[in-house]
Design a protein around this motif. Sequence first.
Motif, PDB file in Angstrom:
ATOM      1  N   THR A  16       5.315  -8.239 -50.659  1.00  0.00           N
ATOM      2  CA  THR A  16       4.301  -7.338 -50.122  1.00  0.00           C
ATOM      3  C   THR A  16       4.958  -6.027 -49.713  1.00  0.00           C
ATOM      4  O   THR A  16       6.159  -5.992 -49.429  1.00  0.00           O
ATOM      5  N   PRO A  17       4.188  -4.953 -49.636  1.00  0.00           N
ATOM      6  CA  PRO A  17       4.746  -3.695 -49.143  1.00  0.00           C
ATOM      7  C   PRO A  17       5.039  -3.803 -47.647  1.00  0.00           C
ATOM      8  O   PRO A  17       4.433  -4.626 -46.948  1.00  0.00           O
ATOM      9  N   ILE A  40      -3.075  -7.195 -53.532  1.00  0.00           N
ATOM     10  CA  ILE A  40      -2.182  -6.090 -53.866  1.00  0.00           C
ATOM     11  C   ILE A  40      -2.509  -5.697 -55.305  1.00  0.00           C
ATOM     12  O   ILE A  40      -2.177  -6.434 -56.243  1.00  0.00           O
ATOM     13  N   THR A 125       4.163  -6.726 -41.914  1.00  0.00           N
ATOM     14  CA  THR A 125       5.154  -6.988 -42.951  1.00  0.00           C
ATOM     15  C   THR A 125       6.334  -6.053 -42.715  1.00  0.00           C
ATOM     16  O   THR A 125       6.171  -4.944 -42.186  1.00  0.00           O
TER      17      THR A 125
END
Length: 126
Positions: A16-17, A40, A125
Amino acid sequence: MSDTPAPTERKRVWVTPPNVALCAEADIADPGSRGFVLQIGEAFFHGFVVRKDGQVAGYVDRCPHQGFPLAIDLDQYLIPDGSLILCGWHGAVFEPLSGACVGGPCAGARLTPWPVEARDGLIRTA
């Protein structure tokens, strides 16, 4: 014969970013856990966060034994006393903060880490 088309498998991604806000830190008990599905682009990431002893750890929601998601019931990744992560399908157990498998069919393996952090009262994240 049904006219309903067969479902197609959703595309999956495994990372994930950074800096995506997931929830308030207080939304997860200590000890506790919560699953997340992030879209995403056209693909989906499945992960979960564990909170224990004031720390958070994130993992891809995929058991190293056979690749199934770990929880059978929504957000129920920990055993009742909160001391271990449990794969509800085959009984593998994992250390909550390291992801190391300490028992069951994949002993010695590890969950795939998902970088997360608790900052300013939010879990994000990393």
